[in-house]
Design a protein around this motif. Sequence first.
Motif, PDB file in Angstrom:
ATOM      1  N   VAL A 173       0.881  -1.187   0.000  1.00  0.00           N
ATOM      2  CA  VAL A 173       0.000   0.000   0.000  1.00  0.00           C
ATOM      3  C   VAL A 173       0.910   1.226   0.000  1.00  0.00           C
ATOM      4  O   VAL A 173       2.071   1.131   0.399  1.00  0.00           O
ATOM      5  N   ALA A 174       0.367   2.364  -0.469  1.00  0.00           N
ATOM      6  CA  ALA A 174       1.171   3.593  -0.427  1.00  0.00           C
ATOM      7  C   ALA A 174       1.351   3.963   1.036  1.00  0.00           C
ATOM      8  O   ALA A 174       0.393   4.340   1.699  1.00  0.00           O
ATOM      9  N   SER A 175       2.554   3.839   1.541  1.00  0.00           N
ATOM     10  CA  SER A 175       2.799   4.155   2.947  1.00  0.00           C
ATOM     11  C   SER A 175       4.230   4.619   3.130  1.00  0.00           C
ATOM     12  O   SER A 175       5.183   3.867   2.908  1.00  0.00           O
ATOM     13  N   ALA A 176       4.370   5.869   3.567  1.00  0.00           N
ATOM     14  CA  ALA A 176       5.716   6.394   3.839  1.00  0.00           C
ATOM     15  C   ALA A 176       6.331   5.701   5.042  1.00  0.00           C
ATOM     16  O   ALA A 176       7.554   5.633   5.167  1.00  0.00           O
ATOM     17  N   GLN A 177       5.491   5.176   5.917  1.00  0.00           N
ATOM     18  CA  GLN A 177       6.031   4.485   7.095  1.00  0.00           C
ATOM     19  C   GLN A 177       6.684   3.161   6.692  1.00  0.00           C
ATOM     20  O   GLN A 177       7.760   2.823   7.177  1.00  0.00           O
ATOM     21  N   ILE A 178       6.053   2.417   5.785  1.00  0.00           N
ATOM     22  CA  ILE A 178       6.664   1.157   5.321  1.00  0.00           C
ATOM     23  C   ILE A 178       7.950   1.488   4.557  1.00  0.00           C
ATOM     24  O   ILE A 178       9.014   0.914   4.806  1.00  0.00           O
ATOM     25  N   LYS A 179       7.842   2.407   3.615  1.00  0.00           N
ATOM     26  CA  LYS A 179       9.015   2.788   2.808  1.00  0.00           C
ATOM     27  C   LYS A 179      10.175   3.216   3.709  1.00  0.00           C
ATOM     28  O   LYS A 179      11.309   2.774   3.528  1.00  0.00           O
ATOM     29  N   SER A 180       9.871   4.062   4.694  1.00  0.00           N
ATOM     30  CA  SER A 180      10.930   4.609   5.548  1.00  0.00           C
ATOM     31  C   SER A 180      11.555   3.529   6.417  1.00  0.00           C
ATOM     32  O   SER A 180      12.772   3.527   6.635  1.00  0.00           O
ATOM     33  N   ALA A 181      10.732   2.600   6.917  1.00  0.00           N
ATOM     34  CA  ALA A 181      11.272   1.521   7.758  1.00  0.00           C
ATOM     35  C   ALA A 181      12.272   0.695   6.953  1.00  0.00           C
ATOM     36  O   ALA A 181      13.362   0.364   7.436  1.00  0.00           O
ATOM     37  N   VAL A 182      11.934   0.370   5.701  1.00  0.00           N
ATOM     38  CA  VAL A 182      12.837  -0.434   4.865  1.00  0.00           C
ATOM     39  C   VAL A 182      14.121   0.358   4.578  1.00  0.00           C
ATOM     40  O   VAL A 182      15.236  -0.169   4.665  1.00  0.00           O
ATOM     41  N   LEU A 183      13.992   1.636   4.257  1.00  0.00           N
ATOM     42  CA  LEU A 183      15.175   2.439   3.951  1.00  0.00           C
ATOM     43  C   LEU A 183      16.076   2.586   5.186  1.00  0.00           C
ATOM     44  O   LEU A 183      17.306   2.499   5.081  1.00  0.00           O
ATOM     45  N   LEU A 184      15.470   2.778   6.349  1.00  0.00           N
ATOM     46  CA  LEU A 184      16.284   2.948   7.568  1.00  0.00           C
ATOM     47  C   LEU A 184      17.025   1.654   7.905  1.00  0.00           C
ATOM     48  O   LEU A 184      18.177   1.683   8.327  1.00  0.00           O
ATOM     49  N   ALA A 185      16.371   0.499   7.693  1.00  0.00           N
ATOM     50  CA  ALA A 185      17.063  -0.781   7.895  1.00  0.00           C
ATOM     51  C   ALA A 185      18.156  -0.937   6.834  1.00  0.00           C
ATOM     52  O   ALA A 185      19.263  -1.410   7.118  1.00  0.00           O
ATOM     53  N   GLY A 186      17.846  -0.497   5.606  1.00  0.00           N
ATOM     54  CA  GLY A 186      18.789  -0.609   4.484  1.00  0.00           C
ATOM     55  C   GLY A 186      20.049   0.216   4.678  1.00  0.00           C
ATOM     56  O   GLY A 186      21.077  -0.064   4.053  1.00  0.00           O
ATOM     57  N   LEU A 187      20.002   1.206   5.544  1.00  0.00           N
ATOM     58  CA  LEU A 187      21.202   2.011   5.811  1.00  0.00           C
ATOM     59  C   LEU A 187      22.356   1.132   6.292  1.00  0.00           C
ATOM     60  O   LEU A 187      23.521   1.393   5.969  1.00  0.00           O
ATOM     61  N   ALA A 188      22.000   0.100   7.076  1.00  0.00           N
ATOM     62  CA  ALA A 188      23.045  -0.734   7.675  1.00  0.00           C
ATOM     63  C   ALA A 188      23.434  -1.915   6.780  1.00  0.00           C
ATOM     64  O   ALA A 188      24.348  -2.668   7.109  1.00  0.00           O
ATOM     65  N   ALA A 189      22.728  -2.097   5.649  1.00  0.00           N
ATOM     66  CA  ALA A 189      22.986  -3.267   4.794  1.00  0.00           C
ATOM     67  C   ALA A 189      24.034  -2.928   3.733  1.00  0.00           C
ATOM     68  O   ALA A 189      24.082  -1.804   3.252  1.00  0.00           O
ATOM     69  N   PRO A 190      24.857  -3.910   3.347  1.00  0.00           N
ATOM     70  CA  PRO A 190      25.804  -3.647   2.261  1.00  0.00           C
ATOM     71  C   PRO A 190      25.038  -3.649   0.937  1.00  0.00           C
ATOM     72  O   PRO A 190      24.077  -4.393   0.788  1.00  0.00           O
ATOM     73  N   GLY A 191      25.382  -2.834  -0.011  1.00  0.00           N
ATOM     74  CA  GLY A 191      24.692  -2.846  -1.308  1.00  0.00           C
ATOM     75  C   GLY A 191      23.473  -1.953  -1.311  1.00  0.00           C
ATOM     76  O   GLY A 191      23.237  -1.167  -0.383  1.00  0.00           O
ATOM     77  N   VAL A 192      22.657  -2.123  -2.363  1.00  0.00           N
ATOM     78  CA  VAL A 192      21.555  -1.183  -2.607  1.00  0.00           C
ATOM     79  C   VAL A 192      20.226  -1.765  -2.124  1.00  0.00           C
ATOM     80  O   VAL A 192      19.860  -2.871  -2.493  1.00  0.00           O
ATOM     81  N   THR A 193      19.510  -1.018  -1.300  1.00  0.00           N
ATOM     82  CA  THR A 193      18.143  -1.367  -0.893  1.00  0.00           C
ATOM     83  C   THR A 193      17.193  -0.528  -1.742  1.00  0.00           C
ATOM     84  O   THR A 193      17.343   0.695  -1.827  1.00  0.00           O
ATOM     85  N   THR A 194      16.218  -1.204  -2.361  1.00  0.00           N
ATOM     86  CA  THR A 194      15.301  -0.498  -3.255  1.00  0.00           C
ATOM     87  C   THR A 194      13.870  -0.659  -2.766  1.00  0.00           C
ATOM     88  O   THR A 194      13.437  -1.753  -2.424  1.00  0.00           O
ATOM     89  N   VAL A 195      13.144   0.450  -2.745  1.00  0.00           N
ATOM     90  CA  VAL A 195      11.713   0.405  -2.437  1.00  0.00           C
ATOM     91  C   VAL A 195      10.969   0.899  -3.668  1.00  0.00           C
ATOM     92  O   VAL A 195      11.317   1.933  -4.241  1.00  0.00           O
ATOM     93  N   ILE A 196       9.946   0.125  -4.070  1.00  0.00           N
ATOM     94  CA  ILE A 196       9.125   0.533  -5.214  1.00  0.00           C
ATOM     95  C   ILE A 196       7.724   0.791  -4.700  1.00  0.00           C
ATOM     96  O   ILE A 196       7.149  -0.049  -3.995  1.00  0.00           O
TER      97      ILE A 196
END
Length: 445
Positions: A173-196
């Motif tokens: 669903v369109a949700s900035a909270q879901i998108k932001s949670a994935v991006l914030l977790a992705g900060l610590a991951a090696p490589g590229v985290t993508t949210v569509i």
Amino acid sequence: MSTSAAPTPLESRASGPLAGTIRVPGDKSISHRALILGALSVGETRISGLLEGEDVLNTAKSMRTLGAKVERTGEFAWTVHGVGVGGFAQPAATLDFGNSGTGCRLVMGAVAGCPITAVFDGDASLRSRPMRRILDPLALMGAKVTVSAEGGKLPLTLQGASNPIPIEYRTPVASAQIKSAVLLAGLAAPGVTTVIEQEASRDHTELMLKHFGAEIVTTPEGSHGRRIALTGQPELRGAPVIVPADPSSAAFPLVAALIVDGSDLVLSDVMTNPLRTGLFTTLREMGASIEEDDVRGDAGEPMARLRVRASKLKGVVVPPERAPSMIDEYLVLAVAAAYAEGTTVMRGLHELRVKESDRLEATAAMLRVNGVKVEITGDDLIVEGRGHVPGGGLVATHMDHRIAMSALVMGLASDKPVTVDDTAFIATSFPDFIPLMRKAGADFA
Ligand SMILES: O=C(O)C1=C[C@@H](OP(=O)(O)O)[C@@H](O)[C@H](O)C1
Ligand SMILES: C=C(OP(=O)(O)O)C(=O)O
């Protein structure tokens, strides 16, 4: 918010014209993000204009519990000394987010990228809201829920990933909270985290990540969507943040000025990020007089001064694709629609059912109890505008700040007063709503 405190009802009565200049408090979305990104950065983040509402204060507290140094240095002025990406400390206490979905869900994302275990909790409203939408993508990234209430709800224990995995994730669903949670977790991951995302949601996380030095690229996806690619493990550097006034809070005095005859009100520094201004677009389509000047910007976030004058409104159809840009504003739009001439149809409001209350039902009930004809058909809300509102009703706020403020706005022009059963939750997002509205001319008793 103590849910055991005695309720504080309030009556709103037909008022004289609203006038003067109001600066509503800082944007809630940006305030949460400034604290969280400040805590994940190295060095100092100075924030001015922070919203000192309960939702944001709970996020500040959680950042302290996770090891950041967070200090209030003056009125709405805060500094954060962060721990760096992936650097949160094992918390010694439960992270309690009170009434706040945004604080809770964004911090879940940030914790998911750290090798720590944290307990998340909130009030009865937050405990009833869905968390699987956040926990599912975080599980793909290596985080684990070890304990939770039924249905993956709060209270729950989240074990962050020792080696977070970058993912490509399509939000359901369109949700900035879901998108932001994935991006914030992705900060610590090696490589590229993508949210569509199929429909673009508010992009404050992306803009602020860039401001703090991350590499993040956004490209269009389909007709209304976006693809956001974040390169993991950046060194985020503390940066100054000026928080503009919250358009979702400005919505209340703005609609009040439109419906109270003779009003002429100025709202300063209102954030005008296009992913937040669906309400302004809709009200203008209804015939509202809203003028913008003093247009400025900071760190990618535009702001302007709005002059609002009382206006004759007419009913309109609000298309579903506009929902993400005005998701928190439908309650007060429904009030404007009740004062308009003709029918307003608001389409595609399924997400309203999972906010602080079931806002589709609560909005319909708020109008009905005050003599307005309203219907819910599937995910659509249909309001019959008659140019005036009978009023005289007692509105149940259901621990929802926006129901309380919308109902109080409605009473400012109704034939009989409107009463809300409890104003306490207004403090989550707009602590000085009542005095500020009184100063502009509102008759609350
Ligand atoms: O990211 C944010 O700051 C917010 C996102 C929206 O929620 P969803 O992501 O659930 O749509 C909105 O309703 C909320 O008030 C704030
Ligand atoms: C939905 C809202 O907030 P949250 O999801 O942060 O509780 C809101 O403020 O209207």
